[in-house]
Design a protein around this motif. Structure first.
Motif, PDB file in Angstrom:
ATOM      1  N   VAL A   1      35.128  27.198 -28.281  1.00 15.86           N
ATOM      2  CA  VAL A   1      35.369  28.296 -27.517  1.00 15.86           C
ATOM      3  C   VAL A   1      35.219  27.920 -25.842  1.00 15.86           C
ATOM      4  O   VAL A   1      35.917  28.588 -25.155  1.00 15.86           O
ATOM      5  N   ALA A   2      34.155  27.094 -25.594  1.00 12.20           N
ATOM      6  CA  ALA A   2      34.029  26.631 -24.269  1.00 12.20           C
ATOM      7  C   ALA A   2      35.100  26.050 -23.851  1.00 12.20           C
ATOM      8  O   ALA A   2      35.548  25.971 -22.637  1.00 12.20           O
ATOM      9  N   THR A   3      35.773  25.068 -24.508  1.00  8.20           N
ATOM     10  CA  THR A   3      36.879  24.163 -24.162  1.00  8.20           C
ATOM     11  C   THR A   3      38.219  25.302 -23.904  1.00  8.20           C
ATOM     12  O   THR A   3      38.817  25.028 -23.019  1.00  8.20           O
ATOM     13  N   VAL A   4      38.397  26.287 -24.538  1.00  5.23           N
ATOM     14  CA  VAL A   4      39.454  27.399 -24.573  1.00  5.23           C
ATOM     15  C   VAL A   4      39.217  28.117 -23.056  1.00  5.23           C
ATOM     16  O   VAL A   4      40.032  28.129 -22.306  1.00  5.23           O
ATOM     17  N   ILE A   5      37.971  28.612 -22.944  1.00  3.53           N
ATOM     18  CA  ILE A   5      37.570  29.182 -21.814  1.00  3.53           C
ATOM     19  C   ILE A   5      37.850  28.115 -20.762  1.00  3.53           C
ATOM     20  O   ILE A   5      38.486  28.770 -19.573  1.00  3.53           O
ATOM     21  N   TRP A   6      37.430  26.967 -20.694  1.00  5.88           N
ATOM     22  CA  TRP A   6      37.894  26.048 -19.427  1.00  5.88           C
ATOM     23  C   TRP A   6      39.214  25.957 -19.115  1.00  5.88           C
ATOM     24  O   TRP A   6      39.565  25.835 -18.043  1.00  5.88           O
ATOM     25  N   ARG A   7      39.992  25.899 -20.295  1.00  9.39           N
ATOM     26  CA  ARG A   7      41.505  25.850 -19.915  1.00  9.39           C
ATOM     27  C   ARG A   7      41.991  27.094 -19.283  1.00  9.39           C
ATOM     28  O   ARG A   7      42.812  26.915 -18.542  1.00  9.39           O
TER      29      ARG A   7
ATOM     30  N   ALA B   1      35.992  37.703 -11.911  1.00  9.60           N
ATOM     31  CA  ALA B   1      36.795  37.307 -10.783  1.00  9.60           C
ATOM     32  C   ALA B   1      38.175  37.280 -11.601  1.00  9.60           C
ATOM     33  O   ALA B   1      38.476  36.885 -12.688  1.00  9.60           O
ATOM     34  N   ARG B   2      39.271  37.376 -10.640  1.00 10.17           N
ATOM     35  CA  ARG B   2      40.619  37.163 -11.103  1.00 10.17           C
ATOM     36  C   ARG B   2      40.820  35.695 -11.508  1.00 10.17           C
ATOM     37  O   ARG B   2      40.289  34.821 -10.789  1.00 10.17           O
ATOM     38  N   GLY B   3      41.474  35.769 -12.528  1.00  8.23           N
ATOM     39  CA  GLY B   3      41.409  34.348 -13.305  1.00  8.23           C
ATOM     40  C   GLY B   3      40.353  34.030 -14.184  1.00  8.23           C
ATOM     41  O   GLY B   3      40.268  32.964 -14.549  1.00  8.23           O
ATOM     42  N   GLY B   4      39.281  34.607 -14.308  1.00  5.72           N
ATOM     43  CA  GLY B   4      38.058  34.568 -14.939  1.00  5.72           C
ATOM     44  C   GLY B   4      38.130  35.078 -16.215  1.00  5.72           C
ATOM     45  O   GLY B   4      39.479  35.639 -16.693  1.00  5.72           O
ATOM     46  N   VAL B   5      37.400  34.980 -17.104  1.00  4.30           N
ATOM     47  CA  VAL B   5      37.182  35.099 -18.529  1.00  4.30           C
ATOM     48  C   VAL B   5      35.754  35.880 -18.842  1.00  4.30           C
ATOM     49  O   VAL B   5      34.935  35.478 -18.472  1.00  4.30           O
ATOM     50  N   ALA B   6      36.268  36.979 -19.743  1.00  5.64           N
ATOM     51  CA  ALA B   6      34.773  37.604 -20.502  1.00  5.64           C
ATOM     52  C   ALA B   6      34.895  37.132 -21.853  1.00  5.64           C
ATOM     53  O   ALA B   6      35.773  37.271 -22.349  1.00  5.64           O
ATOM     54  N   ALA B   7      33.821  36.583 -22.476  1.00  5.28           N
ATOM     55  CA  ALA B   7      33.859  36.438 -23.909  1.00  5.28           C
ATOM     56  C   ALA B   7      32.852  37.000 -24.614  1.00  5.28           C
ATOM     57  O   ALA B   7      31.621  37.260 -24.274  1.00  5.28           O
ATOM     58  N   THR B   8      33.050  37.980 -25.672  1.00  9.68           N
ATOM     59  CA  THR B   8      32.247  38.889 -26.244  1.00  9.68           C
ATOM     60  C   THR B   8      31.869  37.953 -27.660  1.00  9.68           C
ATOM     61  O   THR B   8      33.011  37.462 -28.414  1.00  9.68           O
ATOM     62  N   ALA B   9      30.714  37.966 -27.959  1.00 10.71           N
ATOM     63  CA  ALA B   9      30.263  37.357 -29.250  1.00 10.71           C
ATOM     64  C   ALA B   9      30.696  38.015 -30.429  1.00 10.71           C
ATOM     65  O   ALA B   9      31.008  39.099 -30.342  1.00 10.71           O
TER      66      ALA B   9
ATOM     67  N   ARG C   1      40.779  46.552 -21.781  1.00  7.61           N
ATOM     68  CA  ARG C   1      41.811  46.859 -22.657  1.00  7.61           C
ATOM     69  C   ARG C   1      43.082  47.185 -21.677  1.00  7.61           C
ATOM     70  O   ARG C   1      44.237  47.650 -22.373  1.00  7.61           O
ATOM     71  N   GLY C   2      43.114  47.135 -20.501  1.00  2.82           N
ATOM     72  CA  GLY C   2      43.988  47.449 -19.667  1.00  2.82           C
ATOM     73  C   GLY C   2      44.949  46.169 -19.496  1.00  2.82           C
ATOM     74  O   GLY C   2      44.634  45.209 -19.742  1.00  2.82           O
ATOM     75  N   PRO C   3      45.883  46.595 -18.621  1.00  6.85           N
ATOM     76  CA  PRO C   3      47.127  45.392 -18.515  1.00  6.85           C
ATOM     77  C   PRO C   3      46.381  44.259 -17.637  1.00  6.85           C
ATOM     78  O   PRO C   3      47.048  43.272 -17.721  1.00  6.85           O
ATOM     79  N   GLU C   4      45.160  44.482 -16.992  1.00  2.80           N
ATOM     80  CA  GLU C   4      44.827  43.476 -16.024  1.00  2.80           C
ATOM     81  C   GLU C   4      44.085  42.312 -17.106  1.00  2.80           C
ATOM     82  O   GLU C   4      43.928  41.210 -16.349  1.00  2.80           O
ATOM     83  N   PHE C   5      43.671  42.549 -18.100  1.00  2.04           N
ATOM     84  CA  PHE C   5      43.110  41.491 -19.007  1.00  2.04           C
ATOM     85  C   PHE C   5      44.155  41.168 -20.263  1.00  2.04           C
ATOM     86  O   PHE C   5      44.906  42.050 -20.746  1.00  2.04           O
ATOM     87  N   VAL C   6      44.226  39.944 -20.364  1.00  4.02           N
ATOM     88  CA  VAL C   6      44.757  39.453 -21.786  1.00  4.02           C
ATOM     89  C   VAL C   6      44.000  38.956 -22.852  1.00  4.02           C
ATOM     90  O   VAL C   6      42.988  38.289 -22.426  1.00  4.02           O
ATOM     91  N   ALA C   7      44.071  39.521 -24.145  1.00  3.79           N
ATOM     92  CA  ALA C   7      43.004  39.004 -25.179  1.00  3.79           C
ATOM     93  C   ALA C   7      43.545  37.879 -25.715  1.00  3.79           C
ATOM     94  O   ALA C   7      44.636  37.609 -25.970  1.00  3.79           O
ATOM     95  N   VAL C   8      42.585  37.032 -26.272  1.00  5.11           N
ATOM     96  CA  VAL C   8      42.683  35.786 -26.943  1.00  5.11           C
ATOM     97  C   VAL C   8      41.583  35.683 -28.034  1.00  5.11           C
ATOM     98  O   VAL C   8      40.462  35.773 -27.571  1.00  5.11           O
ATOM     99  N   ALA C   9      41.862  35.374 -29.095  1.00  5.53           N
ATOM    100  CA  ALA C   9      40.856  35.221 -30.060  1.00  5.53           C
ATOM    101  C   ALA C   9      40.767  33.827 -30.612  1.00  5.53           C
ATOM    102  O   ALA C   9      41.683  32.807 -30.636  1.00  5.53           O
ATOM    103  N   VAL C  10      39.181  33.378 -30.526  1.00  2.67           N
ATOM    104  CA  VAL C  10      39.140  32.025 -30.836  1.00  2.67           C
ATOM    105  C   VAL C  10      37.979  32.264 -31.938  1.00  2.67           C
ATOM    106  O   VAL C  10      36.912  32.181 -31.640  1.00  2.67           O
ATOM    107  N   GLY C  11      38.300  32.082 -33.138  1.00  2.91           N
ATOM    108  CA  GLY C  11      37.515  32.165 -34.301  1.00  2.91           C
ATOM    109  C   GLY C  11      37.018  33.628 -34.311  1.00  2.91           C
ATOM    110  O   GLY C  11      37.616  34.636 -34.082  1.00  2.91           O
TER     111      GLY C  11
END
Length: 460
Positions: A10-16, A85-93, A103-113
């Motif tokens: 997960v951390a590797t995906v976030i870093w990318r 921050a813009r370009g940043g990531v929020a991760a929910t456990a 859930r708005g257009p400002e964020f793009v969802a990505v599932a990792v496991g």
């Protein structure tokens, strides 16, 4: 070990995802954790191993947060008060409900496991819309982000060897797409100060036009009097005026040299010359003239040739589709020679900014678009209306098709600061200005700008 392996993945995906997120002057990331279970600790540790900097829990102020790790339910975050921050990531456990703010257009969802990641876009497109253009959809938001690049004030060592979010990357986007957005180009306070100056200058010109010429910019066409072009102000159309602000050419509040370097990178044909092309370049013997340094000398950067603000008043309509400059030849698209730097001093959503048709600085692309039997649909596929925040900048090739969006606000005067950037040999188009007329005089005035002064400006 298996759990730790998941968090490392997960951390590797976030870093990318966040490696394009670079604040000017530093490359370390700030990680804020909400909750301290084993998963959050493992993820923060994995990010730390990737050269990130874990700041620990911070419920009070996450305004500078690059990575937000949410490991427990928290009403403040769930209600949308999340500062990523813009370009940043929020991760929910795993197992946690994602806050509605993601859930708005400002964020793009990505599932990792079982983890859910939400990357905040660096820039979004217009969410208001105005007929015939509705609010931006997912594709337009993607186009807006595709023309975005951060720049930094200083080059510095980066732990990411592939990091290329610099002026060269911005120049490459500008060369390929015809426009580039640079987030956080200058401070919001500086832009607001310059915007105040622009509105003050506009109001002075407006009052003088009314008192000395009987022309009211707030009531266009009244008494049969039309707005002329003057040396201080030019009318674009009803409720939209161009105010000349020559002092902006020398302002220290905006990094104009950075803008010149981006435009300079775009105006170069490319950097990966073949051996044969390098040999051909050496044949450009005329570059020994005018102190140009010879065929192999670096190309001179574009010159800051003019500055001002386009002020759109409430009621300003959508501009016609247009380009600010012509191609030098009709049969070939050469590298750019004339660019515009735009910095909006107002980010009110209903006050409008500028729309662009990507790629139309290229002759073949523009011709194909205009010849398309379904032109509106073809145009929409390339349309982008980036929504810039205060402090963001936009640089575009003056040959690209674009148009100003309407100001549908009730009482917001929208100043758009601009600077003309062009190669030293090019003489800008003076059609917007009438040097003989002044808004502050009822009679014709002499043009005291001499050709020698213009040549000196180009040399600078």
């Amino acid at each position: 070990e298996e759990e730790a392996g998941r968090e490392t993945e997960v951390a590797t995906v976030i870093w990318r995802l966040v490696r394009r997120r670079r604040r000017r002057g530093r490359h370390k990331l700030r990680v804020v954790c909400v909750g301290h279970d084993e998963r959050a600790t493992a993820l923060a540790s994995a990010l730390d191993d990737l050269e990130a900097r874990a700041e620990g829990a911070d419920h009070g102020d996450a305004s500078a947060c690059d990575v937000l790790v949410i490991a427990e339910e928290c009403g403040a975050w769930a209600s949308g008060k999340v500062a990523v921050a813009r370009g940043g990531v929020a991760a929910t456990a795993p197992g946690l409900r994602a806050p509605s703010a993601f859930r708005g257009p400002e964020f793009v969802a990505v599932a990792v496991g079982e983890w859910r990641l939400f990357r905040r876009r660096m820039v979004v497109a217009d969410s208001v819309g105005c007929p015939p253009w509705g609010p931006a959809g997912e594709a337009e938001h993607d186009r807006a982000e595709s023309i975005t690049a951060f720049t930094r004030e200083e080059k510095e060592e980066s732990p990411d060897a592939d990091d290329d979010d610099d002026e060269g990357r911005a120049g490459a986007i500008l060369r390929a797409k015809g426009v580039v957005v640079v987030p956080e180009f200058c401070s919001a306070a500086a832009v607001e100060a310059l915007g105040t100056v622009a509105l003050s200058q506009f109001e002075g010109c407006r009052s003088a036009l009314l008192s000395k010429h009987g022309v009211d910019l707030l009531r266009p066409g009244e008494n049969g009097r039309e707005v002329r072009s003057y040396r201080e102000l030019a009318s674009r159309e009803d409720f939209r005026c161009d105010v000349r602000l020559e002092d902006l050419r020398r302002t220290h509040l905006v990094d104009l040299d950075a803008a010149r370097r981006v435009a300079g990178a775009a105006s170069s044909s490319r950097d990966d010359f073949s051996r044969e092309e390098v040999d051909l370049r050496r044949g450009n013997f005329g570059r020994w003239n005018f102190d140009d340094g010879g065929p192999e000398a670096p190309r001179p950067l574009p010159t800051v040739a003019g500055a001002g603000a386009v002020v759109a008043l409430p009621g300003a309509g959508e501009q016609a589709l247009h380009a600010d400059a012509a191609h030098l030849f009709d049969h070939v698209t050469l590298p750019g020679h004339y660019y515009q730097l735009f910095i909006p001093a107002c980010d009110a959503p209903d006050a409008g900014q500028t729309a662009f048709v990507l790629g139309t600085h290229d002759l073949a692309t523009c011709a194909a678009l205009l010849d398309d039997p379904d032109r509106p649909r073809a145009l929409k596929r390339r349309l982008v209306r980036p929504r810039l925040q205060t402090g963001d900048a936009l640089i575009f090739d003056a040959r690209i098709l674009h148009f100003g969006l309407p100001n549908r606000s009730r009482d917001t005067r929208r100043p758009l600061l601009y600077w003309n950037l062009h190669l030293p040999w090019f003489k800008g188009d003076p059609k917007n200005w009438d040097q003989r007329r002044s808004v502050f005089s009822e009679t014709l005035v002499l043009d005291d700008r001499r050709e020698e002064d213009e040549l000196e400006d180009h040399r600078e």
